[in-house]
Design a protein around this motif. Structure first.
Motif, short mmCIF file in Angstrom:
data_model
loop_
_atom_site.label_atom_id
_atom_site.label_comp_id
_atom_site.label_asym_id
_atom_site.label_seq_id
_atom_site.Cartn_x
_atom_site.Cartn_y
_atom_site.Cartn_z
N PHE A 136 32.74 42.41 39.35
CA PHE A 136 32.39 41.18 40.04
C PHE A 136 31.41 40.35 39.22
O PHE A 136 31.55 39.13 39.08
N GLY A 137 30.38 41.01 38.70
CA GLY A 137 29.38 40.30 37.92
C GLY A 137 29.95 39.67 36.67
O GLY A 137 29.68 38.49 36.37
N ALA A 138 30.75 40.44 35.93
CA ALA A 138 31.35 39.90 34.70
C ALA A 138 32.28 38.74 35.00
O ALA A 138 32.30 37.73 34.28
N PHE A 139 33.05 38.86 36.08
CA PHE A 139 33.98 37.78 36.43
C PHE A 139 33.23 36.51 36.82
O PHE A 139 33.64 35.39 36.45
N LEU A 140 32.15 36.64 37.57
CA LEU A 140 31.39 35.46 37.97
C LEU A 140 30.74 34.78 36.78
O LEU A 140 30.66 33.54 36.72
N ILE A 141 30.25 35.55 35.83
CA ILE A 141 29.66 34.95 34.63
C ILE A 141 30.74 34.21 33.83
O ILE A 141 30.51 33.09 33.34
N TYR A 142 31.93 34.79 33.74
CA TYR A 142 33.04 34.11 33.07
C TYR A 142 33.39 32.82 33.81
O TYR A 142 33.60 31.76 33.19
N THR A 143 33.46 32.88 35.15
CA THR A 143 33.76 31.68 35.94
C THR A 143 32.70 30.61 35.75
O THR A 143 33.00 29.41 35.69
#
Length: 376
Positions: A136-143
């Motif tokens: 979740f954290g990695a995806f949000l940073i990418y977003t």
């Protein structure tokens, strides 16, 4: 946070009741809502969301109350960003103004049902696999990076996704609208109307919206009840908000930067939480990593509110400056060109008042044609 079944039942019944009331009271009869109507009902739904949050604060404590408000504000700001896509969809399908309410309400109901499924799936994953926080954290940073790199000044067009194209190929569709009907029968054959296609477009687009909004709110609270209610209240007033700020969306030129900051902040918060809950053997030997303290709820709420406030103020200031510059350029363009001569002189190729011009006199000053004229 232990939520009894009867509280869940009353909450869900109240949310469904509000959707039904919205349909019966406002959408069943097609009409374009006035600015006053949109503003009034937007205020009502925001007030209901705030009252619910106050109730959570009173009966469950400030910790959960703060988590609810942080989640609600985040989901509401992401919903405003989603309105940009809704505007593109409405324009792409040329949905008549008086029918847009129906498309939005049905789309919102579909979105709420879909997000409820995602919420329970996410809660189950978090309950059983703590490493999900890393994802979740990695995806949000990418977003957040994608949001920050987006150019709001470029003209965008709605691109139909694969699911929507499949619906068009499989289901016969009419070219024109038939009042507010989703289907119609022509020559004995049943067709779906463009209104139904627009509804499918908004519903399928919300699948993508849920992909970043659900991890974002789980980064603020792990309580399933708060995640569900924050999402529900952020969606309930979205139809009215669409008509209220439709003309103001293009003024929020820095909104994507603000959302990038919020999503990036929540992504980092999730990664820190994942380290505190770490069980992966290749990270610190499977032991918890607590060097960096977890982000408290009050700080999350403060970051979200301040970011949105600064983004909104900066966007409106930029819009006003652009309008003044455009007005100044228009005034300069419309202004008559100044004369290139000093006062008391004549421009090249012209004659002073009372002086014969080249059409009236020859080179020696004798009127042209004077030889042919008689004298008295």
């Amino acid at each position: 946070m232990d939520v009894p079944f009867w509280v869940w039942a009353i909450t869900i019944a109240a949310i469904v009741g509000m959707i039904v009331f919205d349909f019966v009271g406002h959408v069943r009869t097609p009409h374009a809502p006035s600015l006053r109507e949109a503003a009034t009902w937007s205020a009502v739904y925001v007030a209901l969301a705030i009252l619910f949050g106050v109730g959570v604060w009173i009966f469950a404590g400030g910790q959960y109350g703060g988590e609810y408000f942080a989640g609600y504000i985040t989901e509401k700001s992401l919903s405003v960003d989603n309105l940009f896509v809704f505007v593109l969809i409405m324009a792409s399908f040329a949905v008549p103004r008086e029918l847009q309410q129906k498309v939005l309400l049905f789309g919102i109901a579909f979105a709420l049902a879909l997000r409820t499924i995602f919420i329970f799936l996410g809660a189950a994953a978090i309950e059983n696999f703590s490493w999900v926080f890393y994802l979740f954290g990695a995806f949000l940073i990418y977003t957040a990076v994608v949001q920050a790199r987006a150019n709001s000044d470029e003209d965008e067009e709605f691109q139909e996704n694969g699911f929507l194209r499949l619906v068009r190929r499989v289901v016969p569709t009419t070219e024109e609208y038939h009042s507010d009907r989703m289907t119609t029968k022509l020559d004995g054959k049943r067709y779906i109307t463009p209104l139904a296609i627009a509804l499918v477009a908004i519903g399928s687009a919300d699948i993508l919206f849920a992909v970043d909004s659900i991890p974002a709110i789980f980064g603020l609270t792990e309580e399933t009840f708060l995640v569900f209610t924050a999402n529900a209240f952020s969606l309930l007033g979205l139809r009215q908000l669409f008509f209220l700020i439709d003309g103001l969306l293009d003024r929020l030129v820095y909104l994507h930067y603000g959302l990038a900051v919020i999503l990036g902040f929540i992504g980092i918060k999730l990664l820190i939480h994942a380290l505190h809950e770490n069980e992966l053997p290749f990270i610190n030997g499977g032991e918890h990593v607590t060097v960096v303290p977890e982000v408290p709820t009050w700080l999350s709420l403060a970051v979200i509110v301040v970011t949105l406030l600064v983004t909104t103020v900066a966007s409106l200031a930029r819009s006003r400056r652009d309008e003044r510059e455009a007005a100044a350029r228009a005034a300069t363009t419309d202004r008559p060109a100044p004369a290139d001569t000093a006062p008391g002189t004549t421009a090249p190729g012209t004659t002073a008042p009372g002086t014969p011009g080249p059409d009236a006199a020859g080179q020696d000053g004798v009127p042209a044609g004077g030889a042919g004229r008689g004298t008295s």
